[in-house]
Design a protein around this motif. Structure first.
Motif, PDB file in Angstrom:
ATOM      1  N   VAL A 173       0.837  -1.203   0.000  1.00 17.46           N
ATOM      2  CA  VAL A 173       0.000   0.000   0.000  1.00 17.46           C
ATOM      3  C   VAL A 173       0.868   1.248   0.000  1.00 17.46           C
ATOM      4  O   VAL A 173       0.644   2.193  -0.772  1.00 17.46           O
ATOM      5  CB  VAL A 173      -0.949   0.004   1.224  1.00 17.46           C
ATOM      6  N   LEU A 177       0.476   3.477  -3.256  1.00 24.08           N
ATOM      7  CA  LEU A 177      -0.507   4.538  -3.055  1.00 24.08           C
ATOM      8  C   LEU A 177       0.113   5.842  -2.582  1.00 24.08           C
ATOM      9  O   LEU A 177      -0.511   6.893  -2.718  1.00 24.08           O
ATOM     10  CB  LEU A 177      -1.565   4.100  -2.030  1.00 24.08           C
ATOM     11  N   PHE A 206      -2.749   9.054   2.040  1.00 22.69           N
ATOM     12  CA  PHE A 206      -3.440   7.782   1.856  1.00 22.69           C
ATOM     13  C   PHE A 206      -2.846   6.673   2.716  1.00 22.69           C
ATOM     14  O   PHE A 206      -3.164   5.510   2.518  1.00 22.69           O
ATOM     15  CB  PHE A 206      -3.405   7.369   0.379  1.00 22.69           C
ATOM     16  N   ASN A 209      -4.816   3.741   4.665  1.00 22.86           N
ATOM     17  CA  ASN A 209      -5.327   2.522   4.044  1.00 22.86           C
ATOM     18  C   ASN A 209      -4.599   1.277   4.509  1.00 22.86           C
ATOM     19  O   ASN A 209      -5.089   0.166   4.274  1.00 22.86           O
ATOM     20  CB  ASN A 209      -5.240   2.642   2.518  1.00 22.86           C
ATOM     21  N   ASP A 212      -6.946  -0.697   6.624  1.00 25.58           N
ATOM     22  CA  ASP A 212      -7.981  -1.483   5.952  1.00 25.58           C
ATOM     23  C   ASP A 212      -7.445  -2.780   5.376  1.00 25.58           C
ATOM     24  O   ASP A 212      -8.168  -3.785   5.328  1.00 25.58           O
ATOM     25  CB  ASP A 212      -8.626  -0.652   4.830  1.00 25.58           C
ATOM     26  N   CYS A 245     -10.121  12.093  -2.641  1.00 24.09           N
ATOM     27  CA  CYS A 245     -10.488  10.712  -2.953  1.00 24.09           C
ATOM     28  C   CYS A 245     -11.935  10.670  -3.409  1.00 24.09           C
ATOM     29  O   CYS A 245     -12.580  11.710  -3.573  1.00 24.09           O
ATOM     30  CB  CYS A 245     -10.268   9.808  -1.737  1.00 24.09           C
ATOM     31  N   ALA A 263     -12.926   2.298   4.417  1.00 26.10           N
ATOM     32  CA  ALA A 263     -13.316   2.080   3.032  1.00 26.10           C
ATOM     33  C   ALA A 263     -14.332   0.942   2.968  1.00 26.10           C
ATOM     34  O   ALA A 263     -14.427   0.120   3.878  1.00 26.10           O
ATOM     35  CB  ALA A 263     -12.089   1.748   2.186  1.00 26.10           C
ATOM     36  N   VAL A 271     -10.886  -3.840  -0.374  1.00 21.70           N
ATOM     37  CA  VAL A 271     -11.496  -2.542  -0.622  1.00 21.70           C
ATOM     38  C   VAL A 271     -12.272  -2.590  -1.938  1.00 21.70           C
ATOM     39  O   VAL A 271     -11.734  -2.977  -2.982  1.00 21.70           O
ATOM     40  CB  VAL A 271     -10.419  -1.443  -0.667  1.00 21.70           C
ATOM     41  N   TRP A 281      -9.894   3.343  -2.453  1.00 19.44           N
ATOM     42  CA  TRP A 281      -9.056   3.850  -1.360  1.00 19.44           C
ATOM     43  C   TRP A 281      -9.548   5.224  -0.920  1.00 19.44           C
ATOM     44  O   TRP A 281      -9.992   6.032  -1.737  1.00 19.44           O
ATOM     45  CB  TRP A 281      -7.599   3.958  -1.801  1.00 19.44           C
TER      46      TRP A 281
END
Length: 371
Positions: A173, A177, A206, A209, A212, A245, A263, A271, A281
């Motif tokens: 991630v 991201l 970000f 995330n 998640d 986002c 998310a 996600v 995301w």
């Protein structure tokens, strides 16, 4: 054009499905769904390069293809093995797979603290589901478990490395991201751990995330930590106009309080794509800072699997019964003889549990909590 449209036939647990060339066995099984789909702790379809680390998705290939019907000599990782035309695969119908998966679960739990009663991930933990469905009742491990100190990765994320299973999802991630990755795997073997290189905090729009994608309780949201149990909250879909986002999220509410924002997830715990087809995301502002119900447009209750503990008390399409007390009393409304807050002073109505800093204790309601 004819070659591009050709589909391969693959049979998984005696169910045949057609998929395009290059599809992995795991994604072909997910197309069938149900128990046919192997579990996965490290593979994540939205993250390039993920998979092949946890070995929970091992399957038996009893027939390689129509052209070469020989079986594969060993169990293969379904998330990294592509299908061939005429391939036959055994998942839950193979005793070898069931025995190997139980062994993998035992390995994953060797160093796990088993602190589900105090873990924020309890109730939505993939390792809980995996051990319940594919693990054994006991363990043969008799040695001391590996332990690490808790680390704050900034003011919103806490790393509990003792619970980590080294699935690498959070590393992917940060790689894919964010602009700059500042954490990764340090050391080797039994000392391997997720860590920042020089005790850095993770600051990126970000980076939230990673919470998640973590399949266990290793990376937790500090704004939600010890605030509530997920099965006491009600997940609802909501959105807002966010410049960073998509703004399409899932709110976890209790009453009118928003306890956390995540998310949206699909049936595989990944996600979910947005309504426009883009990856779902969400940014840190939506996740950590928008904790008022007025910040969001509520779409309705989220679809929850009835097998999940979160589905308890999650009634969709149920009409509230009519209040008959007023009719019984001849049209008169009932009188309030006692306000419990005047007597007990517990759970003061002016205190919102979702907004306090840290877990709710008696000091919070007695006014003796020190900042």
């Amino acid at each position: 054009m004819a070659d591009q449209q050709q589909l391969f036939k693959v049979t998984i647990d005696n169910i045949t499905v057609e998929v395009p060339p290059g599809t992995t066995i795991l994604n072909a099984a997910r197309k069938i769904g149900g128990d046919v789909a192997p579990p996965a702790m490290c593979y994540y379809s939205k993250l390039q390069g993920s998979g092949g680390k946890c070995r929970t998705c091992l399957v038996e290939v009893s027939k390689g293809s129509d052209k070469d019907p020989r079986p594969m000599p060993k169990l293969v990782a379904s998330c990294r093995t592509t299908v061939m035309d005429g391939m036959e695969v055994k998942n839950i119908t193979s005793p070898k797979v069931i025995d190997a998966r139980a062994g993998v679960v035992e390995f994953l739990l060797i160093n796990h603290p088993l602190d589900c009663p105090i873990c924020d991930q309890a109730g939505e933990c993939h390792l809980q589901d995996l051990s319940y469905e594919h693990g054994k009742a006991g363990t043969r491990y008799e040695f001391q478990r590996r332990t690490f100190h808790k680390v704050d990765l900034g003011d919103k994320i806490q790393l509990h490395m003792t619970r980590c299973i080294l699935c690498y999802r959070c590393v992917f991630v940060a790689d894919q991201l964010t602009n700059k990755r500042e954490h990764g795997i340090l050391d080797r073997g039994d000392h391997a751990q997720i860590a920042t290189y020089i005790e850095k905090n993770l600051h990126n729009e970000f980076i939230g995330n990673v919470i998640d994608v973590c399949p266990v309780g290793a990376l937790t949201d500090k704004t939600f930590r010890f605030k509530n149990r997920v099965w006491f909250t009600k997940p609802v879909d909501a959105h807002r106009d966010c410049p960073k986002c998509s703004g399409e999220v899932q709110l976890w509410m209790r009453g009118d309080e928003v306890f956390r924002v995540t998310a949206r997830k699909d049936e595989w715990g990944e996600v979910k794509d947005t309504t426009s087809g883009k990856p779902g995301w969400i940014c840190n502002d939506c996740r950590f800072d928008k904790k008022h119900i007025n910040d969001w447009v509520i779409e309705g209750p989220s679809a929850i699997s009835r097998h999940s503990v979160i589905s308890q008390g999650h009634y969709v399409g149920i009409e509230k019964p009519k209040e008959v007390l007023i009719d019984v009393m001849g049209g008169r409304k009932p009188r309030l003889f006692l306000d419990i807050h005047d007597v007990s002073e517990v759970n003061k109505p002016n205190i919102e549990l979702s907004l306090i800093d840290g877990p709710a204790t008696s000091d919070t309601f007695n006014g003796t909590k020190k900042d």
